[in-house]
Design a protein around this motif. Sequence first.
Motif, mmCIF file in Angstrom:
data_model
loop_
_atom_site.group_PDB
_atom_site.id
_atom_site.type_symbol
_atom_site.label_atom_id
_atom_site.label_comp_id
_atom_site.label_asym_id
_atom_site.label_seq_id
_atom_site.Cartn_x
_atom_site.Cartn_y
_atom_site.Cartn_z
ATOM 1 N N HIS A 367 0.809 -1.249 0.029
ATOM 2 C CA HIS A 367 0.107 -0.071 -0.145
ATOM 3 C C HIS A 367 0.845 1.240 -0.157
ATOM 4 O O HIS A 367 1.616 1.510 1.009
ATOM 5 C CB HIS A 367 -0.934 -0.002 1.392
ATOM 6 C CG HIS A 367 -1.879 1.107 1.336
ATOM 7 N ND1 HIS A 367 -2.701 1.305 2.261
ATOM 8 C CD2 HIS A 367 -1.858 2.166 0.729
ATOM 9 C CE1 HIS A 367 -3.410 2.362 1.899
ATOM 10 N NE2 HIS A 367 -3.050 3.046 1.221
ATOM 11 N N MET A 380 -5.084 7.042 2.740
ATOM 12 C CA MET A 380 -5.011 5.681 3.386
ATOM 13 C C MET A 380 -6.551 5.149 3.121
ATOM 14 O O MET A 380 -6.764 4.116 2.898
ATOM 15 C CB MET A 380 -4.339 5.569 4.530
ATOM 16 C CG MET A 380 -2.943 5.930 4.613
ATOM 17 S SD MET A 380 -2.059 5.928 5.958
ATOM 18 C CE MET A 380 -2.153 4.258 6.626
ATOM 19 N N GLN A 381 -7.314 6.006 3.889
ATOM 20 C CA GLN A 381 -8.821 5.457 4.263
ATOM 21 C C GLN A 381 -9.451 5.377 2.849
ATOM 22 O O GLN A 381 -10.204 4.573 2.694
ATOM 23 C CB GLN A 381 -9.510 6.309 5.032
ATOM 24 C CG GLN A 381 -10.755 6.247 5.292
ATOM 25 C CD GLN A 381 -10.911 4.897 6.192
ATOM 26 O OE1 GLN A 381 -10.245 4.554 7.125
ATOM 27 N NE2 GLN A 381 -11.713 3.787 5.598
ATOM 28 N N ARG A 384 -8.228 1.936 1.127
ATOM 29 C CA ARG A 384 -8.947 0.932 1.942
ATOM 30 C C ARG A 384 -10.414 0.668 1.579
ATOM 31 O O ARG A 384 -10.845 -0.214 1.572
ATOM 32 C CB ARG A 384 -8.601 0.980 3.402
ATOM 33 C CG ARG A 384 -7.082 0.748 3.822
ATOM 34 C CD ARG A 384 -6.787 1.089 5.087
ATOM 35 N NE ARG A 384 -5.321 0.490 5.640
ATOM 36 C CZ ARG A 384 -4.909 0.934 6.490
ATOM 37 N NH1 ARG A 384 -5.282 1.649 7.423
ATOM 38 N NH2 ARG A 384 -3.498 0.523 6.805
ATOM 39 N N ASP A 385 -10.910 1.724 1.467
ATOM 40 C CA ASP A 385 -12.394 1.690 1.124
ATOM 41 C C ASP A 385 -12.528 0.914 -0.456
ATOM 42 O O ASP A 385 -13.555 0.089 -0.545
ATOM 43 C CB ASP A 385 -12.919 3.273 0.984
ATOM 44 C CG ASP A 385 -13.391 3.664 2.478
ATOM 45 O OD1 ASP A 385 -13.235 2.920 3.279
ATOM 46 O OD2 ASP A 385 -13.357 4.917 2.651
ATOM 47 N N MET A 387 -10.449 -0.937 -1.787
ATOM 48 C CA MET A 387 -9.771 -2.307 -1.564
ATOM 49 C C MET A 387 -10.929 -3.192 -1.068
ATOM 50 O O MET A 387 -11.212 -4.302 -1.469
ATOM 51 C CB MET A 387 -8.707 -2.167 -0.807
ATOM 52 C CG MET A 387 -7.373 -1.772 -1.673
ATOM 53 S SD MET A 387 -5.944 -1.517 -0.211
ATOM 54 C CE MET A 387 -5.769 -3.074 0.520
ATOM 55 N N GLY A 388 -11.692 -2.634 0.062
ATOM 56 C CA GLY A 388 -12.837 -3.488 0.443
ATOM 57 C C GLY A 388 -13.827 -3.700 -0.401
ATOM 58 O O GLY A 388 -14.658 -4.633 -0.561
ATOM 59 N N ARG A 393 -9.914 -6.476 1.658
ATOM 60 C CA ARG A 393 -9.539 -5.681 2.904
ATOM 61 C C ARG A 393 -8.841 -6.453 3.868
ATOM 62 O O ARG A 393 -8.058 -6.018 4.747
ATOM 63 C CB ARG A 393 -11.081 -5.397 3.473
ATOM 64 C CG ARG A 393 -10.989 -4.400 4.679
ATOM 65 C CD ARG A 393 -12.339 -4.056 5.326
ATOM 66 N NE ARG A 393 -13.135 -3.485 4.207
ATOM 67 C CZ ARG A 393 -13.207 -2.234 4.024
ATOM 68 N NH1 ARG A 393 -12.332 -1.127 4.864
ATOM 69 N NH2 ARG A 393 -13.881 -1.640 3.100
ATOM 70 N N ASN A 394 -8.988 -7.895 3.849
ATOM 71 C CA ASN A 394 -8.366 -8.608 4.624
ATOM 72 C C ASN A 394 -6.864 -9.395 4.485
ATOM 73 O O ASN A 394 -6.365 -10.250 5.100
ATOM 74 C CB ASN A 394 -9.205 -9.809 5.332
ATOM 75 C CG ASN A 394 -10.342 -9.423 5.669
ATOM 76 O OD1 ASN A 394 -10.652 -8.403 6.605
ATOM 77 N ND2 ASN A 394 -11.737 -10.022 5.664
ATOM 78 N N GLU A 397 -1.051 -6.664 4.335
ATOM 79 C CA GLU A 397 -0.571 -5.332 3.815
ATOM 80 C C GLU A 397 0.726 -4.610 4.325
ATOM 81 O O GLU A 397 0.946 -4.882 5.568
ATOM 82 C CB GLU A 397 -1.664 -4.554 4.031
ATOM 83 C CG GLU A 397 -1.664 -2.823 3.592
ATOM 84 C CD GLU A 397 -2.840 -2.268 4.092
ATOM 85 O OE1 GLU A 397 -3.224 -1.183 3.325
ATOM 86 O OE2 GLU A 397 -3.048 -2.289 5.163
#
Length: 502
Positions: A367, A380-381, A384-385, A387-388, A393-394, A397
């Motif tokens: 990332h 970053m947020q 990750r959103d 990526m979710g 998300r899991n 990283e």
Amino acid sequence: MTKTHDDSTTSEALDRVLAHAESRTEAKVFGAAQALQSDSTAAHGAHDGEQWDLDDRRALRRVGGLSTELQDVTEVEYRQLRLENVVLVGVYPQGAQEDAENSLRELAALAETAGAVVLDGLLQRRPHPDAATYLGRGKAQELKDIVAAVGADTVIADTELAASQRRALEDVVKVKVIDRTTVILDIFSQHAKSREGKAQVELAQLEYLLPRLRGWGDSMSRQAGGQVGAGGAGMGSRGPGETKIELDRRRIRTRMALLRRQIRDFAPARDAKRAERRRNTIPSVAIAGYTNAGKSSLLNALTSAGVLVENALFATLDATVRRAEAADGRVYTLTDTVGFVRNLPHQLVEAFRSTLEEVGQADLIVHVVDGSHPDPSAQMQTVRDVMGDVGARNLPEIIVFNKADLVGDDERLVLRGLAPDAHFVSSRTGEGIDELRATIERMLPMPAVEVHVLVPYDRGELVSAVHETGVLISAEHEEGGTLVHAHVSERLAAELAPYLVG
């Protein structure tokens, strides 16, 4: 009237609105876009290789014009190539001024990447955007005065406008009005190179355009009846029963269906390549991150791939896979993916879902975050959103703060607070690259089966496969063959089964 706007004039115009953020972050504004670096050499270094694609992209450059679309430009070719003069507008609620200022700076970077000169910016604080014109009535009139004063020919709103808001605001300011989504789609259409990338961008553009079609005067008069139809023309004026806008919608839907079929046809080739890597148990590492964070530069630094690197938002759109080899001999792949941005249009997320699958199906995600950005936590947020949304998300990283050569000691302490285990690297100077490579190799998934085998010398290809896809613990040459202790995949373990030793 002749108007010329250099970088300093652009900076002064936008800083009039964003002076508070400028003094607080102490971040230098380059042109009008803080998201871009101070010079083109900062975006790539010695590891980037030959940049032939970059030379092709820069072969045709836009130039600053001597007039605007509001004035007569007789040279058609010049009119197509000149830079648009734009004014930015945004609305934010109470307490969200800092986020609004950062978003407006990013919109300025997007506009510059699309080929525009940012002349001014306007922010309005109100609980909700106006349902009619996005801005309030008084602020819309003020925007009209600013547009006329600076000689702008385009207004860009920092959101996705409804069709009615766009038309109503155009009626007030008397120039073209577009929104953030339109700018991003325009950048994607400029930078898409592969057949799949072009099809994905066109599909996203058509999905965005379909509910926003508008008619132009008599071009919509295609059905009429009676004495009042078609301006009272009476008999002979009855059309075929379908308006021009309905014809356009039907053609767009037909084109979208064709593009979806084309994108589906691209999937088998990608799936076959991915299945081959899985069959050979080759681990996959995806490089994900915000746009212009330095993902392509990092890929070049890790593999000397020579991927296109440019100091611009969304410079690369197509996923690029490169082979890498760990210190213990294992082979793995590094994938450079499309960048993310706040408020990424959902049409692009859907259209590029096949490309984003490379992130969701990776074994490890690197990332990449722009360490010099004033709001890295928001970057970053956002990443990750997204990526979710693609099911990543899991996954394991590694946080990487790139552009470490632009980050001071105090800023590093703040970034450590966001991600204590993060790596600080500089694709330009090479700082931290070796440490990052070692961490990637350490976090690669371990093959499932541990074996002790005595491989005959005439089966040397099995020993080579252990070196490439497994983790070799020890190897000794004996009279009957090579004694190997290693971790290997289940498929390779089945081939080695006849040579197991106690």
